[in-house]
Motif scaffolding. Structure first.
Motif, PDB file in Angstrom:
ATOM      1  N   LYS A 164      47.856  45.939  43.870  1.00  0.00           N
ATOM      2  CA  LYS A 164      46.826  45.710  42.901  1.00  0.00           C
ATOM      3  C   LYS A 164      45.394  46.112  43.344  1.00  0.00           C
ATOM      4  O   LYS A 164      44.663  46.705  42.760  1.00  0.00           O
ATOM      5  N   PRO A 165      45.212  45.788  44.620  1.00  0.00           N
ATOM      6  CA  PRO A 165      43.664  46.224  45.072  1.00  0.00           C
ATOM      7  C   PRO A 165      43.735  47.734  44.847  1.00  0.00           C
ATOM      8  O   PRO A 165      42.579  48.491  44.356  1.00  0.00           O
ATOM      9  N   ALA A 166      44.721  48.482  45.207  1.00  0.00           N
ATOM     10  CA  ALA A 166      44.567  49.947  45.038  1.00  0.00           C
ATOM     11  C   ALA A 166      44.245  50.466  43.414  1.00  0.00           C
ATOM     12  O   ALA A 166      43.622  51.287  43.199  1.00  0.00           O
ATOM     13  N   VAL A 167      44.838  49.615  42.820  1.00  0.00           N
ATOM     14  CA  VAL A 167      44.853  49.911  41.193  1.00  0.00           C
ATOM     15  C   VAL A 167      43.469  49.858  40.729  1.00  0.00           C
ATOM     16  O   VAL A 167      42.822  50.689  40.125  1.00  0.00           O
ATOM     17  N   LEU A 168      42.901  48.711  41.128  1.00  0.00           N
ATOM     18  CA  LEU A 168      41.501  48.343  40.754  1.00  0.00           C
ATOM     19  C   LEU A 168      40.626  49.201  41.448  1.00  0.00           C
ATOM     20  O   LEU A 168      39.728  49.549  40.574  1.00  0.00           O
ATOM     21  N   ALA A 169      40.852  49.467  42.624  1.00  0.00           N
ATOM     22  CA  ALA A 169      39.767  50.598  43.202  1.00  0.00           C
ATOM     23  C   ALA A 169      39.733  52.035  42.419  1.00  0.00           C
ATOM     24  O   ALA A 169      39.000  52.666  42.462  1.00  0.00           O
ATOM     25  N   GLU A 170      41.125  52.359  42.148  1.00  0.00           N
ATOM     26  CA  GLU A 170      41.270  53.865  41.469  1.00  0.00           C
ATOM     27  C   GLU A 170      40.564  53.660  40.011  1.00  0.00           C
ATOM     28  O   GLU A 170      39.891  54.559  39.692  1.00  0.00           O
ATOM     29  N   ALA A 171      40.830  52.336  39.491  1.00  0.00           N
ATOM     30  CA  ALA A 171      40.308  52.104  38.079  1.00  0.00           C
ATOM     31  C   ALA A 171      38.844  52.492  38.401  1.00  0.00           C
ATOM     32  O   ALA A 171      38.028  53.114  37.527  1.00  0.00           O
ATOM     33  N   PHE A 172      38.068  51.646  39.295  1.00  0.00           N
ATOM     34  CA  PHE A 172      36.573  51.853  39.687  1.00  0.00           C
ATOM     35  C   PHE A 172      36.221  53.312  39.888  1.00  0.00           C
ATOM     36  O   PHE A 172      35.202  53.934  39.391  1.00  0.00           O
ATOM     37  N   ARG A 173      36.943  54.047  40.696  1.00  0.00           N
ATOM     38  CA  ARG A 173      36.607  55.385  41.051  1.00  0.00           C
ATOM     39  C   ARG A 173      36.709  56.344  39.999  1.00  0.00           C
ATOM     40  O   ARG A 173      35.667  57.199  39.803  1.00  0.00           O
ATOM     41  N   VAL A 174      37.557  56.366  38.834  1.00  0.00           N
ATOM     42  CA  VAL A 174      37.425  57.281  37.925  1.00  0.00           C
ATOM     43  C   VAL A 174      36.584  56.837  36.831  1.00  0.00           C
ATOM     44  O   VAL A 174      36.565  58.043  35.921  1.00  0.00           O
ATOM     45  N   LEU A 175      36.239  55.830  36.709  1.00  0.00           N
ATOM     46  CA  LEU A 175      34.868  55.464  35.658  1.00  0.00           C
ATOM     47  C   LEU A 175      33.744  55.876  36.104  1.00  0.00           C
ATOM     48  O   LEU A 175      33.444  56.266  37.276  1.00  0.00           O
ATOM     49  N   VAL A 176      33.015  56.352  34.959  1.00  0.00           N
ATOM     50  CA  VAL A 176      31.651  56.935  35.117  1.00  0.00           C
ATOM     51  C   VAL A 176      30.734  55.670  35.570  1.00  0.00           C
ATOM     52  O   VAL A 176      31.134  54.533  35.028  1.00  0.00           O
ATOM     53  N   PRO A 177      29.684  55.510  36.089  1.00  0.00           N
ATOM     54  CA  PRO A 177      28.635  54.470  36.248  1.00  0.00           C
ATOM     55  C   PRO A 177      28.674  53.920  35.034  1.00  0.00           C
ATOM     56  O   PRO A 177      28.098  54.672  34.041  1.00  0.00           O
ATOM     57  N   GLY A 178      28.697  52.530  34.726  1.00  0.00           N
ATOM     58  CA  GLY A 178      28.212  51.845  33.477  1.00  0.00           C
ATOM     59  C   GLY A 178      29.885  51.885  32.797  1.00  0.00           C
ATOM     60  O   GLY A 178      29.762  51.274  31.583  1.00  0.00           O
ATOM     61  N   GLY A 179      30.829  52.394  33.319  1.00  0.00           N
ATOM     62  CA  GLY A 179      32.182  52.639  32.580  1.00  0.00           C
ATOM     63  C   GLY A 179      32.759  51.119  32.550  1.00  0.00           C
ATOM     64  O   GLY A 179      32.339  50.222  33.182  1.00  0.00           O
ATOM     65  N   ALA A 208      56.778  37.902  37.394  1.00  0.00           N
ATOM     66  CA  ALA A 208      56.652  37.531  38.945  1.00  0.00           C
ATOM     67  C   ALA A 208      55.561  38.112  39.364  1.00  0.00           C
ATOM     68  O   ALA A 208      54.965  37.470  40.506  1.00  0.00           O
ATOM     69  N   GLY A 209      55.010  39.234  39.045  1.00  0.00           N
ATOM     70  CA  GLY A 209      54.165  39.976  39.763  1.00  0.00           C
ATOM     71  C   GLY A 209      52.527  39.756  39.377  1.00  0.00           C
ATOM     72  O   GLY A 209      51.672  40.354  39.593  1.00  0.00           O
ATOM     73  N   ALA A 210      52.642  38.690  38.422  1.00  0.00           N
ATOM     74  CA  ALA A 210      51.393  38.562  37.848  1.00  0.00           C
ATOM     75  C   ALA A 210      50.274  37.997  38.849  1.00  0.00           C
ATOM     76  O   ALA A 210      50.534  36.941  39.696  1.00  0.00           O
ATOM     77  N   LEU A 211      49.006  38.440  38.548  1.00  0.00           N
ATOM     78  CA  LEU A 211      48.001  37.648  39.551  1.00  0.00           C
ATOM     79  C   LEU A 211      47.543  36.356  38.610  1.00  0.00           C
ATOM     80  O   LEU A 211      47.734  36.274  37.374  1.00  0.00           O
ATOM     81  N   SER A 212      46.932  35.392  39.452  1.00  0.00           N
ATOM     82  CA  SER A 212      46.396  34.320  38.843  1.00  0.00           C
ATOM     83  C   SER A 212      44.864  34.813  38.202  1.00  0.00           C
ATOM     84  O   SER A 212      44.495  35.595  38.697  1.00  0.00           O
ATOM     85  N   ARG A 213      44.476  33.993  37.362  1.00  0.00           N
ATOM     86  CA  ARG A 213      43.107  34.329  36.977  1.00  0.00           C
ATOM     87  C   ARG A 213      41.835  34.592  37.981  1.00  0.00           C
ATOM     88  O   ARG A 213      41.220  35.425  38.185  1.00  0.00           O
ATOM     89  N   THR A 214      41.991  33.488  38.973  1.00  0.00           N
ATOM     90  CA  THR A 214      41.209  33.646  40.273  1.00  0.00           C
ATOM     91  C   THR A 214      41.349  34.825  41.039  1.00  0.00           C
ATOM     92  O   THR A 214      40.199  35.638  41.601  1.00  0.00           O
ATOM     93  N   GLU A 215      42.585  35.488  41.213  1.00  0.00           N
ATOM     94  CA  GLU A 215      43.040  36.327  41.946  1.00  0.00           C
ATOM     95  C   GLU A 215      42.203  37.573  41.391  1.00  0.00           C
ATOM     96  O   GLU A 215      41.845  38.637  41.890  1.00  0.00           O
ATOM     97  N   TYR A 216      42.552  37.658  40.010  1.00  0.00           N
ATOM     98  CA  TYR A 216      42.034  38.820  39.119  1.00  0.00           C
ATOM     99  C   TYR A 216      40.769  39.079  39.198  1.00  0.00           C
ATOM    100  O   TYR A 216      40.176  40.197  39.621  1.00  0.00           O
ATOM    101  N   LEU A 217      39.894  37.846  39.295  1.00  0.00           N
ATOM    102  CA  LEU A 217      38.436  38.028  39.116  1.00  0.00           C
ATOM    103  C   LEU A 217      37.941  38.355  40.637  1.00  0.00           C
ATOM    104  O   LEU A 217      37.124  39.003  40.869  1.00  0.00           O
ATOM    105  N   GLY A 218      38.779  37.870  41.806  1.00  0.00           N
ATOM    106  CA  GLY A 218      38.389  38.424  43.145  1.00  0.00           C
ATOM    107  C   GLY A 218      38.686  39.696  43.411  1.00  0.00           C
ATOM    108  O   GLY A 218      37.806  40.557  44.068  1.00  0.00           O
ATOM    109  N   GLY A 219      39.942  40.221  42.647  1.00  0.00           N
ATOM    110  CA  GLY A 219      40.123  41.553  42.989  1.00  0.00           C
ATOM    111  C   GLY A 219      39.133  42.689  42.175  1.00  0.00           C
ATOM    112  O   GLY A 219      38.966  43.667  42.806  1.00  0.00           O
TER     113      GLY A 219
END
Ligand SMILES: C[S@@+](CC[C@H](N)C(=O)[O-])C[C@H]1O[C@@H](n2cnc3c(N)ncnc32)[C@H](O)[C@@H]1O
Length: 255
Positions: A164-179, A208-219
């Protein structure tokens, strides 16, 4: 290990695609790991779309819906925007996005499963959509250039990723600033351990693979996002919820 999980997920959703999507059930399917014919209830799939959205796509695309929300309700798309759907499946959210952003906008879907890509492309042809493209790839290593989309959406896919860290990093990468990042996913209450989440459903069944709310916010914060929120919308298992997750890539307004 991560490769094993990804291969199990790919095989399950390939089966769902050739069996006609929702009728074959995966998210919310057999809680001990199956993905055979099963009854999809109101927690997952086509029933989560309003009548207007349901009528706006080919019936085959609606039938193939395997999500846990309607990410378009989350993302507030505007004319001319470029949208990316992570794990686009049979294509319903890409087709709905393409309608919302209009002829000057564009909607991409990325999925790793060939059978799903075939289904999505067939659904796009049925819909006559010209401002869409489905690309093969993983959501942990997106086949898009940096800063190329205004909005990232997704419907019940991040929970299926072994990284999941890779997914969130990739989403961040492909977004424009302010996206904007606006997705539907399954999210656990913070008190549930990974073992307790696994007791409530399988990995391929989106539990089974779901993050918790705090894990999501931290990620999301670790990936660089700001203004992150996780809002539970409906219960999918004891202590586990369909949720909308929103965040923003910092932009000029933050300077
Ligand atoms: C639960 S279905 C959801 C499909 C679609 N978003 C919907 O709402 O109907 C999960 C989809 O994500 C894809 N998928 C799962 N993990 C993936 C990954 N790591 N990279 C790319 N696609 C993935 C599967 O192939 C499948 O099409």
């Amino acid at each position: 290990m991560a490769q094993d999980i990804r291969e199990q997920v790919r095989a399950r959703y390939a089966l769902a695609a050739v069996q006609g999507g929702g009728d074959a059930g995966c998210c919310g399917g057999d809680p001990v790991g199956g993905c055979g014919p099963t009854v999809i209830d109101e927690r997952f799939g086509a029933g989560l779309y309003g009548a207007q959205d349901a009528a706006a796509v080919p019936p085959e695309a609606l039938a193939a819906s395997l999500g846990c929300g309607n990410p378009l309700m989350v993302a507030e798309l505007r004319d001319g925007e470029r949208v990316l759907d992570l794990g686009s499946g049979g294509g319903i959210d890409v087709l709905l996005s393409a309608r919302r952003v209009g002829a000057t906008g564009f909607a991409y879907g990325v999925d790793m499963t060939d059978e799903m890509l075939d289904l999505a492309r067939a659904n796009a042809a049925r819909a006559g959509a010209t401002n869409v493209e489905f690309r093969k790839g993983t959501i942990e290593d997106l086949p898009l250039d940096d800063a190329t989309v205004d909005v990232v959406i997704s419907n019940c896919v991040v929970n299926l990723s072994p990284d999941k860290p890779a997914v969130l990093a990739e989403a961040f990468r492909v977004l424009v600033p302010g996206g904007r990042f606006g997705i539907s996913d399954v999210v656990a209450e913070d008190h549930l351990t990974p073992e307790q989440r696994a007791e409530r459903g399988s990995y391929v069944g989106c539990i089974a693979g779901a993050l918790s709310r705090t894990e999501y916010l931290g990620g999301l914060a670790a990936a660089g996002f700001v203004d992150a929120t996780v809002e539970f919308t409906h219960t999918v298992a004891d202590g586990m919820h369909g949720a909308v997750v929103r965040a923003r890539k910092p932009g000029p307004q933050d300077a």
